[in-house]
Design a protein around this motif. Structure first.
Motif, PDB file in Angstrom:
ATOM      1  N   SER A 114     -45.931 -14.404 -26.272  1.00  0.00           N
ATOM      2  CA  SER A 114     -45.560 -13.850 -27.577  1.00  0.00           C
ATOM      3  C   SER A 114     -44.083 -13.972 -27.927  1.00  0.00           C
ATOM      4  N   ILE A 115     -43.199 -14.138 -26.954  1.00  0.00           N
ATOM      5  CA  ILE A 115     -41.775 -14.066 -27.223  1.00  0.00           C
ATOM      6  C   ILE A 115     -41.294 -15.156 -28.174  1.00  0.00           C
ATOM      7  N   GLY A 116     -41.850 -16.354 -28.070  1.00  0.00           N
ATOM      8  CA  GLY A 116     -41.422 -17.435 -28.954  1.00  0.00           C
ATOM      9  C   GLY A 116     -41.760 -17.146 -30.408  1.00  0.00           C
ATOM     10  N   HIS A 117     -42.947 -16.588 -30.640  1.00  0.00           N
ATOM     11  CA  HIS A 117     -43.383 -16.242 -31.999  1.00  0.00           C
ATOM     12  C   HIS A 117     -42.459 -15.174 -32.583  1.00  0.00           C
ATOM     13  N   LEU A 188     -36.524  -4.134 -30.410  1.00  0.00           N
ATOM     14  CA  LEU A 188     -37.723  -4.779 -30.937  1.00  0.00           C
ATOM     15  C   LEU A 188     -38.640  -5.130 -29.772  1.00  0.00           C
ATOM     16  N   ASP A 189     -39.912  -4.772 -29.898  1.00  0.00           N
ATOM     17  CA  ASP A 189     -40.877  -5.168 -28.872  1.00  0.00           C
ATOM     18  C   ASP A 189     -41.188  -6.651 -28.988  1.00  0.00           C
ATOM     19  N   ALA A 190     -41.535  -7.250 -27.870  1.00  0.00           N
ATOM     20  CA  ALA A 190     -41.755  -8.696 -27.830  1.00  0.00           C
ATOM     21  C   ALA A 190     -43.008  -9.128 -28.577  1.00  0.00           C
ATOM     22  N   ASP A 191     -43.907  -8.196 -28.906  1.00  0.00           N
ATOM     23  CA  ASP A 191     -45.113  -8.553 -29.656  1.00  0.00           C
ATOM     24  C   ASP A 191     -45.039  -8.077 -31.101  1.00  0.00           C
ATOM     25  N   THR A 192     -43.824  -7.788 -31.576  1.00  0.00           N
ATOM     26  CA  THR A 192     -43.635  -7.248 -32.922  1.00  0.00           C
ATOM     27  C   THR A 192     -42.914  -8.267 -33.803  1.00  0.00           C
ATOM     28  N   GLN A 259     -38.540   4.801 -32.897  1.00  0.00           N
ATOM     29  CA  GLN A 259     -39.379   4.150 -31.895  1.00  0.00           C
ATOM     30  C   GLN A 259     -38.730   2.891 -31.345  1.00  0.00           C
ATOM     31  N   GLY A 260     -38.879   2.733 -30.026  1.00  0.00           N
ATOM     32  CA  GLY A 260     -38.293   1.574 -29.364  1.00  0.00           C
ATOM     33  C   GLY A 260     -38.873   0.265 -29.839  1.00  0.00           C
ATOM     34  N   ALA A 261     -40.079   0.306 -30.407  1.00  0.00           N
ATOM     35  CA  ALA A 261     -40.715  -0.927 -30.878  1.00  0.00           C
ATOM     36  C   ALA A 261     -39.936  -1.573 -32.008  1.00  0.00           C
ATOM     37  N   TYR A 262     -39.205  -0.745 -32.800  1.00  0.00           N
ATOM     38  CA  TYR A 262     -38.474  -1.311 -33.933  1.00  0.00           C
ATOM     39  C   TYR A 262     -37.625  -0.232 -34.596  1.00  0.00           C
ATOM     40  N   SER A 263     -36.378  -0.147 -34.202  1.00  0.00           N
ATOM     41  CA  SER A 263     -35.440   0.818 -34.793  1.00  0.00           C
ATOM     42  C   SER A 263     -34.020   0.272 -34.676  1.00  0.00           C
ATOM     43  N   LEU A 264     -33.147   0.799 -35.525  1.00  0.00           N
ATOM     44  CA  LEU A 264     -31.737   0.424 -35.502  1.00  0.00           C
ATOM     45  C   LEU A 264     -30.910   1.620 -35.052  1.00  0.00           C
ATOM     46  N   TYR A 265     -29.876   1.349 -34.235  1.00  0.00           N
ATOM     47  CA  TYR A 265     -28.993   2.403 -33.722  1.00  0.00           C
ATOM     48  C   TYR A 265     -27.534   1.989 -33.900  1.00  0.00           C
ATOM     49  N   ARG A 266     -26.683   2.991 -34.037  1.00  0.00           N
ATOM     50  CA  ARG A 266     -25.255   2.746 -33.884  1.00  0.00           C
ATOM     51  C   ARG A 266     -24.988   2.605 -32.390  1.00  0.00           C
ATOM     52  N   ALA A 303     -38.263  -1.345 -44.457  1.00  0.00           N
ATOM     53  CA  ALA A 303     -37.950  -2.167 -43.282  1.00  0.00           C
ATOM     54  C   ALA A 303     -39.208  -2.265 -42.421  1.00  0.00           C
ATOM     55  N   VAL A 304     -40.012  -3.283 -42.681  1.00  0.00           N
ATOM     56  CA  VAL A 304     -41.362  -3.373 -42.118  1.00  0.00           C
ATOM     57  C   VAL A 304     -41.441  -4.392 -40.990  1.00  0.00           C
ATOM     58  N   ALA A 305     -42.179  -4.030 -39.953  1.00  0.00           N
ATOM     59  CA  ALA A 305     -42.500  -4.957 -38.866  1.00  0.00           C
ATOM     60  C   ALA A 305     -43.968  -4.779 -38.509  1.00  0.00           C
ATOM     61  N   PHE A 306     -44.565  -5.810 -37.958  1.00  0.00           N
ATOM     62  CA  PHE A 306     -45.985  -5.791 -37.620  1.00  0.00           C
ATOM     63  C   PHE A 306     -46.154  -5.956 -36.117  1.00  0.00           C
ATOM     64  N   THR A 307     -46.880  -5.028 -35.506  1.00  0.00           N
ATOM     65  CA  THR A 307     -47.008  -5.026 -34.054  1.00  0.00           C
ATOM     66  C   THR A 307     -48.455  -5.185 -33.614  1.00  0.00           C
ATOM     67  N   GLU A 308     -48.624  -5.630 -32.380  1.00  0.00           N
ATOM     68  CA  GLU A 308     -49.955  -5.702 -31.769  1.00  0.00           C
ATOM     69  C   GLU A 308     -50.335  -4.305 -31.275  1.00  0.00           C
ATOM     70  N   VAL A 309     -51.524  -3.843 -31.643  1.00  0.00           N
ATOM     71  CA  VAL A 309     -51.998  -2.549 -31.155  1.00  0.00           C
ATOM     72  C   VAL A 309     -53.101  -2.770 -30.129  1.00  0.00           C
ATOM     73  N   PRO A 310     -53.391  -1.786 -29.300  1.00  0.00           N
ATOM     74  CA  PRO A 310     -54.431  -1.945 -28.280  1.00  0.00           C
ATOM     75  C   PRO A 310     -55.784  -2.310 -28.878  1.00  0.00           C
ATOM     76  N   VAL A 311     -56.491  -3.191 -28.194  1.00  0.00           N
ATOM     77  CA  VAL A 311     -57.807  -3.636 -28.680  1.00  0.00           C
ATOM     78  C   VAL A 311     -58.941  -3.027 -27.864  1.00  0.00           C
ATOM     79  N   THR A 312     -58.613  -2.291 -26.805  1.00  0.00           N
ATOM     80  CA  THR A 312     -59.627  -1.630 -25.989  1.00  0.00           C
ATOM     81  C   THR A 312     -59.294  -0.152 -25.870  1.00  0.00           C
ATOM     82  N   LEU A 313     -60.305   0.663 -25.634  1.00  0.00           N
ATOM     83  CA  LEU A 313     -60.090   2.097 -25.463  1.00  0.00           C
ATOM     84  C   LEU A 313     -59.183   2.377 -24.264  1.00  0.00           C
ATOM     85  N   LYS A 314     -59.306   1.570 -23.221  1.00  0.00           N
ATOM     86  CA  LYS A 314     -58.489   1.761 -22.027  1.00  0.00           C
ATOM     87  C   LYS A 314     -57.004   1.649 -22.360  1.00  0.00           C
ATOM     88  N   HIS A 315     -56.642   0.604 -23.105  1.00  0.00           N
ATOM     89  CA  HIS A 315     -55.227   0.403 -23.428  1.00  0.00           C
ATOM     90  C   HIS A 315     -54.738   1.388 -24.489  1.00  0.00           C
TER      91      HIS A 315
END
Length: 451
Positions: A114-117, A188-192, A259-266, A303-315
């Protein structure tokens, strides 16, 4: 939600500002509580027969405690959120084309695929300032680092790849922080995947905010909603549920999770806080530390980003139990009554009663629903339906707002009616038990997992 094929050219800004009578935040806060109190009184009155029937079985004190967790408190909170959303108006941007240098931090573990995408969408930003990228390979066993380096070079990105052998996302983030030399840092998360204008709107918001605002949470939506029914449910959770909570919290200047998945900080604020803490909910604990030191955290819906969410109940269970543990970690360190800002006292105080609500929902409401199918309305009955209109009102208000946001961003809302119906009626049956599992994991201090 549908992501467009984002072109690399400059997108026009379609910011629409309507003149409205200004109402102070304090007045909005108390108006919201006033409406919620009226709803609570109404709920108590109409629930008297229910209280009497259940009280005859288990005693009125216990019956009141159960009904409060099922109806009174959720109804109060939902009414407060609904009224707050009606009053919410995003402050006008002072600038929409900032040029400040920004560093994007991507902490990775086995993200070769996913990192290249993700890097291609960073390259496609319409931000006019310098964007540096730091990728931290956190003990991956695949070719994450090599793939990131090659993709960055092929795309012409200013990229630096680091290695952190100590497991734990906080270790990877802190490793990157040592190399940040810009005023702002974005995690930014690598799948976002970033929307074309994501970084521009994040920086515009913090540049337009008071100096005490040290972080801005972006709007995270679902990119793999077509995967199965579970991802369809999560699509509405991110689009309506999580977004409504963040908008309400942002109104009161206390967004509880950048959230660590997508936020800005000073970057300066990050260093003053000692970086990310050793916690399973490192982003939650860090945000509460900011708030406890009288700093503010905003939310930017554009400020929108799109992330992969779990596809199974386990995850999904692993993710949501981790979030619940993170909340408990923050409550242990920062007590709601010790928060210096009154709005944050209330917002964090809601989290203080969430375990109670989840326990009641899991062990009382859900068994009560089964009993209701057999004509036994002791726990779940007609009176419980009063919470549904509030939930629908809250979702309608936010849907109308989100629709306007999407229009400004040239996005479109995918029709997902079945997912919406199931989200309103059934989603909490998944969330509460998963949260209870997370609370138990934290109490027992079980081994923590990043993913």
């Amino acid at each position: 939600m549908e992501m467009p094929n984002v072109p690399l050219g400059q997108w026009p800004i379609k910011t629409i500002i309507k003149k409205r009578r200004y109402i102070e935040v304090t007045k909005k806060f108390w108006i919201g509580h006033g409406a919620a109190l009226l709803w609570l009184l109404f709920s108590i009155i109409v629930s008297v027969p229910w209280l009497n029937d259940l009280g005859a079985l288990i005693g009125k004190p216990l019956a009141f405690i159960l009904i409060a967790g099922i109806g009174y408190i959720p109804g109060y909170i939902n009414m407060f959120i609904a009224v707050s959303l009606l009053f919410d108006r995003q402050p006008q941007f002072k600038t929409t084309n900032p040029t400040d240098p920004v560093t994007i931090i991507i902490a990775c573990r086995n993200e070769e695929k996913s990192i290249g995408h993700t890097l291609r969408y960073i390259k496609g930003q319409d931000y006019q300032g310098l964007i540096r990228v730091i990728v931290v390979d956190n003990a991956s066993i695949d070719k994450t680092a090599e793939t990131a380096q090659k993709a960055g070079e092929d795309l012409g990105i200013d990229i630096q790849v680091l290695f952190e052998e100590k497991p734990g996302k906080y270790n990877a983030l802190n490793k990157a922080l040592e190399h940040v030399n810009t005023e702002y840092a974005v995690t930014l998360d690598a799948d976002t995947l970033l929307h074309k204008s994501a970084i521009r709107y994040l920086v515009s918001r913090i540049k337009s905010a008071p100096r005490e605002v040290c972080a801005v949470a972006g709007a995270v939506l679902v990119r793999n909603s077509r995967e199965n029914l579970l991802t369809r449910l999560q699509e509405w959770d991110y689009f309506l549920g999580i977004a409504s909570i963040k908008r309400m919290q942002g109104l009161y200047q206390g967004t509880l999770v950048a959230q660590g998945a997508y936020s800005l900080y000073r970057a300066e604020a990050l260093r003053e806080a000692g970086g990310w803490p050793d916690a399973i909910g490192e982003d939650i604990v860090l945000t509460w530390k900011f708030l406890n030191s009288e700093k503010k955290v905003f939310f930017e819906p554009l400020a929108v980003a799109f992330t992969e969410v779990p596809v199974t109940l386990k995850h999904l269970l692993r993710q949501r139990s981790r979030w619940a543990r993170g909340m408990i970690e923050a409550l242990k360190l920062f007590k709601p009554w010790q928060q210096p800002v009154k709005y944050v006292k209330y917002l964090t105080g809601i989290n203080l009663i969430m375990p109670y609500l989840d326990l009641v929902y899991t062990f009382c409401w859900m068994p009560g629903l089964i009993l209701a199918f057999f004509g036994k309305y002791w726990i779940v009955g007609p009176a419980t339906l009063f919470v549904v209109p509030l939930a629908l009102l809250q979702n309608y208000i936010l849907y109308s707002y989100q629709r306007n946001v999407f229009r400004k961003l040239d996005l479109r809302i995918r029709r997902n009616r079945l997912g919406f119906v199931l989200y309103v009626l059934l989603y909490q049956m998944l969330m509460s038990p998963m949260s209870v599992i997370g609370y138990c994991q934290e109490i027992l201090m079980l081994r923590r997992k990043w993913k």
